[in-house]
Scaffold this motif. Structure first.
Motif, PDB file in Angstrom:
ATOM      1  N   LEU A  34       9.289   5.522  -1.547  1.00  0.00           N
ATOM      2  CA  LEU A  34       8.942   4.304  -2.279  1.00  0.00           C
ATOM      3  C   LEU A  34      10.060   3.276  -2.185  1.00  0.00           C
ATOM      4  CD1 LEU A  34       7.176   2.646  -4.180  1.00  0.00           C
ATOM      5  CD2 LEU A  34       8.090   3.961  -6.093  1.00  0.00           C
ATOM      6  N   ALA A  35      11.309   3.721  -2.335  1.00  0.00           N
ATOM      7  CA  ALA A  35      12.438   2.791  -2.249  1.00  0.00           C
ATOM      8  C   ALA A  35      12.563   2.202  -0.850  1.00  0.00           C
ATOM      9  CB  ALA A  35      13.731   3.500  -2.649  1.00  0.00           C
ATOM     10  N   ASP A  83      13.384   4.441 -10.832  1.00  0.00           N
ATOM     11  CA  ASP A  83      13.511   5.787 -10.277  1.00  0.00           C
ATOM     12  C   ASP A  83      14.578   6.603 -10.994  1.00  0.00           C
ATOM     13  OD1 ASP A  83      11.558   5.243  -8.443  1.00  0.00           O
ATOM     14  OD2 ASP A  83      12.935   4.739  -6.822  1.00  0.00           O
ATOM     15  N   THR A  84      15.679   5.952 -11.401  1.00  0.00           N
ATOM     16  CA  THR A  84      16.735   6.687 -12.086  1.00  0.00           C
ATOM     17  C   THR A  84      16.216   7.273 -13.397  1.00  0.00           C
ATOM     18  OG1 THR A  84      17.501   4.547 -12.972  1.00  0.00           O
ATOM     19  CG2 THR A  84      18.641   5.410 -11.050  1.00  0.00           C
ATOM     20  N   ARG A  85      15.353   6.542 -14.069  1.00  0.00           N
ATOM     21  CA  ARG A  85      14.769   7.059 -15.314  1.00  0.00           C
ATOM     22  C   ARG A  85      13.803   8.204 -15.018  1.00  0.00           C
ATOM     23  NH1 ARG A  85      11.971   2.790 -19.258  1.00  0.00           N
ATOM     24  NH2 ARG A  85      14.146   2.071 -19.284  1.00  0.00           N
ATOM     25  N   TYR A  86      12.968   8.024 -13.999  1.00  0.00           N
ATOM     26  CA  TYR A  86      12.048   9.080 -13.595  1.00  0.00           C
ATOM     27  C   TYR A  86      12.792  10.379 -13.341  1.00  0.00           C
ATOM     28  CZ  TYR A  86       7.511   6.774 -12.723  1.00  0.00           C
ATOM     29  OH  TYR A  86       6.293   6.160 -12.851  1.00  0.00           O
ATOM     30  N   MET A  87      13.867  10.288 -12.539  1.00  0.00           N
ATOM     31  CA  MET A  87      14.539  11.496 -12.104  1.00  0.00           C
ATOM     32  C   MET A  87      15.301  12.173 -13.238  1.00  0.00           C
ATOM     33  SD  MET A  87      13.327  11.839  -9.239  1.00  0.00           S
ATOM     34  CE  MET A  87      14.138  13.419  -8.965  1.00  0.00           C
ATOM     35  N   VAL A 135       8.455  20.901  -7.544  1.00  0.00           N
ATOM     36  CA  VAL A 135       7.909  19.610  -7.980  1.00  0.00           C
ATOM     37  C   VAL A 135       9.021  18.579  -8.089  1.00  0.00           C
ATOM     38  CG1 VAL A 135       6.775  18.400  -9.872  1.00  0.00           C
ATOM     39  CG2 VAL A 135       5.922  20.624  -9.156  1.00  0.00           C
ATOM     40  N   GLN A 136      10.179  18.977  -8.643  1.00  0.00           N
ATOM     41  CA  GLN A 136      11.311  18.056  -8.764  1.00  0.00           C
ATOM     42  C   GLN A 136      11.723  17.517  -7.393  1.00  0.00           C
ATOM     43  OE1 GLN A 136      15.031  19.788  -9.965  1.00  0.00           O
ATOM     44  NE2 GLN A 136      15.831  17.852 -10.746  1.00  0.00           N
ATOM     45  N   MET A 137      11.803  18.398  -6.415  1.00  0.00           N
ATOM     46  CA  MET A 137      12.184  17.962  -5.073  1.00  0.00           C
ATOM     47  C   MET A 137      11.116  17.041  -4.476  1.00  0.00           C
ATOM     48  SD  MET A 137      15.172  19.315  -4.564  1.00  0.00           S
ATOM     49  CE  MET A 137      15.376  18.907  -6.304  1.00  0.00           C
ATOM     50  N   ALA A 138       9.847  17.345  -4.750  1.00  0.00           N
ATOM     51  CA  ALA A 138       8.772  16.505  -4.234  1.00  0.00           C
ATOM     52  C   ALA A 138       8.810  15.111  -4.847  1.00  0.00           C
ATOM     53  CB  ALA A 138       7.412  17.164  -4.510  1.00  0.00           C
ATOM     54  N   VAL A 139       9.079  15.037  -6.162  1.00  0.00           N
ATOM     55  CA  VAL A 139       9.212  13.732  -6.818  1.00  0.00           C
ATOM     56  C   VAL A 139      10.363  12.950  -6.205  1.00  0.00           C
ATOM     57  CG1 VAL A 139       9.783  12.564  -8.982  1.00  0.00           C
ATOM     58  CG2 VAL A 139       8.156  14.450  -8.992  1.00  0.00           C
ATOM     59  N   SER A 140      11.496  13.637  -5.988  1.00  0.00           N
ATOM     60  CA  SER A 140      12.661  12.973  -5.401  1.00  0.00           C
ATOM     61  C   SER A 140      12.324  12.399  -4.025  1.00  0.00           C
ATOM     62  CB  SER A 140      13.818  13.976  -5.287  1.00  0.00           C
ATOM     63  OG  SER A 140      14.961  13.366  -4.729  1.00  0.00           O
ATOM     64  N   ARG A 141      11.625  13.157  -3.213  1.00  0.00           N
ATOM     65  CA  ARG A 141      11.270  12.671  -1.869  1.00  0.00           C
ATOM     66  C   ARG A 141      10.313  11.493  -1.948  1.00  0.00           C
ATOM     67  NH1 ARG A 141      11.050  18.270  -1.145  1.00  0.00           N
ATOM     68  NH2 ARG A 141       8.768  18.296  -1.144  1.00  0.00           N
ATOM     69  N   ALA A 146       0.832  -1.205   0.000  1.00  0.00           N
ATOM     70  CA  ALA A 146       0.000   0.000   0.000  1.00  0.00           C
ATOM     71  C   ALA A 146       0.862   1.249   0.000  1.00  0.00           C
ATOM     72  CB  ALA A 146      -0.923  -0.005   1.220  1.00  0.00           C
ATOM     73  N   ALA A 147       1.964   1.233   0.751  1.00  0.00           N
ATOM     74  CA  ALA A 147       2.878   2.382   0.773  1.00  0.00           C
ATOM     75  C   ALA A 147       3.498   2.609  -0.599  1.00  0.00           C
ATOM     76  CB  ALA A 147       3.976   2.155   1.816  1.00  0.00           C
ATOM     77  N   GLN A 148       3.880   1.525  -1.276  1.00  0.00           N
ATOM     78  CA  GLN A 148       4.440   1.648  -2.624  1.00  0.00           C
ATOM     79  C   GLN A 148       3.414   2.239  -3.587  1.00  0.00           C
ATOM     80  OE1 GLN A 148       5.709  -2.263  -3.726  1.00  0.00           O
ATOM     81  NE2 GLN A 148       7.057  -2.464  -1.964  1.00  0.00           N
ATOM     82  N   ASN A 149       2.188   1.723  -3.547  1.00  0.00           N
ATOM     83  CA  ASN A 149       1.150   2.196  -4.462  1.00  0.00           C
ATOM     84  C   ASN A 149       0.838   3.672  -4.241  1.00  0.00           C
ATOM     85  OD1 ASN A 149       0.922  -0.318  -5.673  1.00  0.00           O
ATOM     86  ND2 ASN A 149      -0.752  -0.988  -4.339  1.00  0.00           N
ATOM     87  N   GLN A 150       0.766   4.090  -2.971  1.00  0.00           N
ATOM     88  CA  GLN A 150       0.485   5.486  -2.659  1.00  0.00           C
ATOM     89  C   GLN A 150       1.578   6.399  -3.193  1.00  0.00           C
ATOM     90  OE1 GLN A 150      -2.276   6.918  -1.260  1.00  0.00           O
ATOM     91  NE2 GLN A 150      -1.266   8.850  -1.762  1.00  0.00           N
ATOM     92  N   ASN A 151       2.820   5.999  -3.021  1.00  0.00           N
ATOM     93  CA  ASN A 151       3.929   6.829  -3.482  1.00  0.00           C
ATOM     94  C   ASN A 151       4.005   6.878  -4.997  1.00  0.00           C
ATOM     95  OD1 ASN A 151       5.728   7.987  -1.265  1.00  0.00           O
ATOM     96  ND2 ASN A 151       5.327   5.946  -0.507  1.00  0.00           N
ATOM     97  N   ARG A 152       3.666   5.761  -5.676  1.00  0.00           N
ATOM     98  CA  ARG A 152       3.631   5.783  -7.143  1.00  0.00           C
ATOM     99  C   ARG A 152       2.566   6.758  -7.638  1.00  0.00           C
ATOM    100  NH1 ARG A 152       4.442  -0.070  -6.759  1.00  0.00           N
ATOM    101  NH2 ARG A 152       6.542  -0.558  -7.455  1.00  0.00           N
ATOM    102  N   ARG A 153       1.394   6.737  -6.992  1.00  0.00           N
ATOM    103  CA  ARG A 153       0.325   7.659  -7.390  1.00  0.00           C
ATOM    104  C   ARG A 153       0.761   9.106  -7.175  1.00  0.00           C
ATOM    105  NH1 ARG A 153      -3.002   3.607  -5.050  1.00  0.00           N
ATOM    106  NH2 ARG A 153      -3.001   4.691  -3.049  1.00  0.00           N
ATOM    107  N   ASN A 154       1.378   9.374  -6.030  1.00  0.00           N
ATOM    108  CA  ASN A 154       1.841  10.733  -5.753  1.00  0.00           C
ATOM    109  C   ASN A 154       2.851  11.203  -6.793  1.00  0.00           C
ATOM    110  OD1 ASN A 154       0.265  10.735  -3.470  1.00  0.00           O
ATOM    111  ND2 ASN A 154       1.948  10.359  -2.043  1.00  0.00           N
TER     112      ASN A 154
END
Length: 315
Positions: free
Chosen positions: A241-242, A168-172, A230-236, A9-17
């Motif tokens: 998630l990790a 995550d490396t691709r996302y960032m 937004v970039q910092m929020a994605v990173s967090r 559930a924690a993983q899914n929530q963070n992916r959605r965010n």
């Protein structure tokens, strides 16, 4: 509730965010492109169109440039980062415990064995890089190898393996390129806007053009700040998630909890680290962040918050 249900559930929530944040960033980039194109069309035609064809074209150009720039960064970015950090490939005989831990977490994660590299520094840290799951690298510092127990090392490796499996490396890379593009276009817009033409247009009655320039000025000033936030929020979000995915691999949150405690005390800058790569590491090697750190500056969540979330997994 089972532990499995909790961390999934924690993983899914963070992916959605993360997806929401990426969508916001994409809309912001397209909106800036549209405004620039609409301004050019207004200045050339003398009137503000209801729907700007040049604006639509500029928004599409922003997207195309972002995709192309991201592709280039994905192709060469990992090699550049590893070279800058001074990471060196090791074999099993060079660090048997590290190599064995990476092997077992790779099996648990269901991903191909990544390259294993070591950074010769006493600082405690680790990072992962790679443009796809089958082409990843996990790098740890010598200080980390010398300071962590096997369980702690397993937690750190699982965290980095999670970054590889979750892409995550691709996302960032994509996020960083988009943020850079937004900042570049906004800077160009601010430098090239001809306020004298705006006053001239206003005298001619082109109020639409004047209003559009004012809007673009405001957006050009605020958009880079918003994009960076937004970039910092994605990173967090990807760090949270990790952490959650690490527990899925190890079934032992205590190893990572203990490791994060040590990293919080002994993480430090070292040669090869820069502001461009600080977000890649398990803890930021340049800055320590707390719950009071402004969101615009924090590449990582507060470690105390990360530890609290790990303790709550399965609780």
């Amino acid at each position: 509730m089972s532990a499995t249900t909790d961390f999934v559930a924690a993983q899914n929530q963070n992916r959605r965010n993360t997806m929401v944040l990426l969508a916001v960033l994409t809309v912001l980039a397209g909106g800036i492109g549209y405004l620039v194109g609409a301004l050019l069309e207004t200045e050339s035609s003398g009137s503000l169109p209801a729907v700007s064809q040049m604006g639509i074209a500029a928004a599409g150009l922003m997207a195309a440039v972002s995709i192309g720039w991201s592709a280039i960064s994905l192709a060469v970015g990992d090699r550049m980062v590893l070279s800058m950090a001074g990471a060196k490939v090791i074999e099993q005989q060079d660090a048997p415990q590290l190599y064995n831990v990476v092997e077992e977490i790779s099996i648990a994660a269901g991903v191909p064995m990544p390259r294993v590299m070591v950074l010769e520094t006493d600082a405690l840290n680790a990072f992962a890089t790679g443009n796809k799951v089958g082409n990843g690298t996990i790098a740890v510092t010598r200080g980390l190898l010398n300071s962590l127990t096997r369980d702690e090392l397993q937690g750190v490796v699982a965290h980095e393996m999670a970054h590889l499996r979750n892409l995550d490396t691709r996302y960032m890379v994509v996020v960083g390129v988009t943020v850079g593009l937004i900042a570049l276009v906004c800077d160009m817009a601010l430098r090239t806007m001809n306020l004298g033409r705006m006053r001239s247009d206003d005298r001619k009655g082109s109020s639409g053009g004047g209003i559009l320039i004012i809007v673009l000025l405001v957006v050009a000033i605020l958009a880079p700040l918003a994009a960076k936030a937004v970039q910092m929020a994605v990173s967090r979000q990807r760090e949270y998630l990790a952490d959650a995915t690490s527990v899925q691999f190890t079934r032992n949150p205590n190893g990572l909890i203990s490791a994060l405690g040590k990293l919080a005390e002994k993480a430090a800058p070292f040669p090869g680290v820069s502001r461009a790569t600080q977000h890649l590491f398990i803890v930021n090697p340049i800055h320590q962040f707390t719950s009071k750190t402004p969101a615009l500056l924090a590449t990582h969540p507060d470690i105390e918050d990360r530890i609290a979330r790990l303790r709550n997994l399965g609780g």
